[in-house]
Design a protein around this motif. Structure first.
Motif, mmCIF file in Angstrom:
data_model
loop_
_atom_site.group_PDB
_atom_site.id
_atom_site.type_symbol
_atom_site.label_atom_id
_atom_site.label_comp_id
_atom_site.label_asym_id
_atom_site.label_seq_id
_atom_site.Cartn_x
_atom_site.Cartn_y
_atom_site.Cartn_z
ATOM 1 N N THR A 150 47.154 2.527 34.042
ATOM 2 C CA THR A 150 47.340 0.918 34.923
ATOM 3 C C THR A 150 46.355 1.527 36.393
ATOM 4 O OG1 THR A 150 49.042 0.589 35.282
ATOM 5 C CG2 THR A 150 48.954 -0.556 34.193
ATOM 6 N N VAL A 151 45.235 0.994 36.346
ATOM 7 C CA VAL A 151 44.126 0.885 37.900
ATOM 8 C C VAL A 151 44.954 -0.436 38.228
ATOM 9 C CG1 VAL A 151 43.431 2.475 36.934
ATOM 10 C CG2 VAL A 151 42.707 0.646 36.974
ATOM 11 N N GLU A 152 44.171 -0.552 39.535
ATOM 12 C CA GLU A 152 44.175 -1.906 40.383
ATOM 13 C C GLU A 152 42.815 -2.631 40.407
ATOM 14 O OE1 GLU A 152 45.443 -1.100 44.743
ATOM 15 O OE2 GLU A 152 47.054 -0.580 44.880
ATOM 16 N N VAL A 153 43.071 -3.670 40.017
ATOM 17 C CA VAL A 153 42.100 -3.814 40.878
ATOM 18 C C VAL A 153 41.410 -4.995 42.582
ATOM 19 C CG1 VAL A 153 40.150 -6.023 39.871
ATOM 20 C CG2 VAL A 153 41.461 -4.860 38.160
ATOM 21 N N ARG A 154 40.508 -4.583 42.719
ATOM 22 C CA ARG A 154 40.358 -4.723 43.928
ATOM 23 C C ARG A 154 38.733 -6.542 44.417
ATOM 24 N NH1 ARG A 154 43.380 -3.662 48.598
ATOM 25 N NH2 ARG A 154 44.532 -1.668 47.687
ATOM 26 N N GLY A 155 39.299 -7.300 45.043
ATOM 27 C CA GLY A 155 38.348 -8.446 45.194
ATOM 28 C C GLY A 155 37.693 -7.977 45.719
ATOM 29 N N GLY A 156 36.412 -8.346 45.557
ATOM 30 C CA GLY A 156 35.140 -8.165 46.890
ATOM 31 C C GLY A 156 35.342 -8.765 48.113
ATOM 32 N N ASP A 157 34.296 -7.880 49.308
ATOM 33 C CA ASP A 157 33.935 -7.945 50.674
ATOM 34 C C ASP A 157 35.888 -7.856 51.512
ATOM 35 O OD1 ASP A 157 31.736 -9.237 50.272
ATOM 36 O OD2 ASP A 157 32.473 -11.499 49.608
ATOM 37 N N GLY A 158 36.615 -6.893 50.586
ATOM 38 C CA GLY A 158 37.740 -6.757 51.124
ATOM 39 C C GLY A 158 38.701 -8.001 50.718
ATOM 40 N N ALA A 159 39.167 -8.538 49.700
ATOM 41 C CA ALA A 159 39.818 -9.250 49.343
ATOM 42 C C ALA A 159 41.020 -8.936 49.000
ATOM 43 C CB ALA A 159 39.091 -10.127 48.894
ATOM 44 N N GLY A 160 41.785 -7.535 48.869
ATOM 45 C CA GLY A 160 42.543 -6.828 48.549
ATOM 46 C C GLY A 160 42.736 -6.386 47.143
ATOM 47 N N ARG A 161 44.317 -6.882 47.109
ATOM 48 C CA ARG A 161 43.621 -5.938 45.377
ATOM 49 C C ARG A 161 44.651 -7.462 44.739
ATOM 50 N NH1 ARG A 161 49.247 -3.163 44.675
ATOM 51 N NH2 ARG A 161 50.147 -4.615 45.483
ATOM 52 N N LEU B 264 46.017 -7.116 32.661
ATOM 53 C CA LEU B 264 47.143 -7.134 32.619
ATOM 54 C C LEU B 264 47.649 -7.393 33.669
ATOM 55 C CD1 LEU B 264 49.818 -5.645 31.631
ATOM 56 C CD2 LEU B 264 49.821 -4.277 33.572
ATOM 57 N N ALA B 265 47.216 -8.087 34.702
ATOM 58 C CA ALA B 265 47.567 -9.322 35.205
ATOM 59 C C ALA B 265 46.631 -9.851 36.165
ATOM 60 C CB ALA B 265 48.828 -8.447 36.412
ATOM 61 N N ARG B 266 46.656 -10.760 36.535
ATOM 62 C CA ARG B 266 45.711 -11.394 38.154
ATOM 63 C C ARG B 266 46.298 -12.616 38.709
ATOM 64 N NH1 ARG B 266 43.160 -7.812 36.374
ATOM 65 N NH2 ARG B 266 40.702 -7.646 35.818
ATOM 66 N N VAL B 267 46.215 -12.480 40.169
ATOM 67 C CA VAL B 267 46.605 -13.987 40.853
ATOM 68 C C VAL B 267 45.432 -14.401 40.768
ATOM 69 C CG1 VAL B 267 45.950 -14.482 43.349
ATOM 70 C CG2 VAL B 267 46.892 -12.417 43.365
ATOM 71 N N LYS C 198 52.983 -12.727 42.256
ATOM 72 C CA LYS C 198 51.942 -13.208 42.811
ATOM 73 C C LYS C 198 51.215 -13.189 41.646
ATOM 74 C CE LYS C 198 48.996 -10.397 45.789
ATOM 75 N NZ LYS C 198 48.652 -10.126 47.469
ATOM 76 N N TYR C 199 51.136 -12.029 40.788
ATOM 77 C CA TYR C 199 50.436 -12.206 39.326
ATOM 78 C C TYR C 199 50.955 -12.825 38.315
ATOM 79 C CZ TYR C 199 49.198 -7.961 42.861
ATOM 80 O OH TYR C 199 48.610 -7.395 43.625
ATOM 81 N N THR C 200 49.700 -13.088 37.201
ATOM 82 C CA THR C 200 49.669 -13.751 36.261
ATOM 83 C C THR C 200 49.509 -12.617 35.172
ATOM 84 O OG1 THR C 200 49.523 -16.160 36.904
ATOM 85 C CG2 THR C 200 49.291 -15.373 34.081
ATOM 86 N N VAL C 201 50.477 -12.120 34.352
ATOM 87 C CA VAL C 201 50.396 -11.588 33.158
ATOM 88 C C VAL C 201 49.317 -12.109 31.983
ATOM 89 C CG1 VAL C 201 51.363 -9.673 31.313
ATOM 90 C CG2 VAL C 201 52.619 -10.677 33.632
ATOM 91 N N CYS C 202 48.696 -11.375 31.955
ATOM 92 C CA CYS C 202 47.677 -11.334 30.722
ATOM 93 C C CYS C 202 47.838 -11.541 29.903
ATOM 94 C CB CYS C 202 45.744 -11.028 31.180
ATOM 95 S SG CYS C 202 45.404 -11.202 33.163
ATOM 96 N N LYS C 203 49.659 -11.631 28.729
ATOM 97 C CA LYS C 203 49.270 -11.595 27.615
ATOM 98 C C LYS C 203 48.234 -11.235 27.012
ATOM 99 C CE LYS C 203 52.115 -13.479 24.008
ATOM 100 N NZ LYS C 203 52.550 -14.722 24.025
ATOM 101 N N ASP C 204 47.204 -11.675 25.727
ATOM 102 C CA ASP C 204 46.174 -11.670 25.377
ATOM 103 C C ASP C 204 45.471 -9.853 25.959
ATOM 104 O OD1 ASP C 204 46.724 -13.581 24.527
ATOM 105 O OD2 ASP C 204 44.797 -14.824 24.798
ATOM 106 N N GLY C 205 45.618 -9.777 26.440
ATOM 107 C CA GLY C 205 44.390 -8.821 27.215
ATOM 108 C C GLY C 205 45.644 -7.625 26.673
#
Length: 122
Positions: free
Chosen positions: A39-50, A67-70, A80-87
């Protein structure tokens, strides 16, 4: 020559578990059948963080899925993450059914366990 063994590494977020997995993947001899994911972190643009996490195939790092997204729709939450079950079901689970001598599972935790809990409730 058996060069692999079963290994489990646990630790708090950010201590380098996934970094270790990626390093170990580089040491596996070419042509050795491997399967699984990390797994890898996904970061938002413009320094939005993970903003979430992706599941990545060990055999093709360009093959990845959420896997999961805010703020994603869904009922399964971990913090704060919702699990993306389908993914997870469509991408990660098939990676685990591929025959191989080396199986990599980078994450075994609440996000992945929610699928099993959901099946038990049905």
């Amino acid at each position: 020559k058996q060069w692999y063994q079963r290994r489990v590494r646990a630790g708090k977020p950010g201590v380098g578990k996934t970094t270790l997995v990626k390093y170990l993947l580089e040491t596996i001899p070419a042509g050795e059948p491997i399967s699984g994911f990390y797994t890898v972190e996904v970061r938002g643009g413009d320094g939005a963080g993970r903003i979430g996490f992706d599941v990545v195939s060990v055999t093709d790092p360009s093959s990845r899925s959420k896997l999961a997204r805010v703020g994603a729709p869904g009922r399964h939450k971990v913090g704060k993450y919702t699990v993306c079950k389908d993914g997870f079901e469509l991408h990660a689970l098939p990676l685990l059914s591929t025959p191989s001598r080396v199986m990599v599972i980078d994450e075994i935790g609440k996000m992945e366990d929610l699928e099993q809990q959901n099946e038990e409730q049905q």
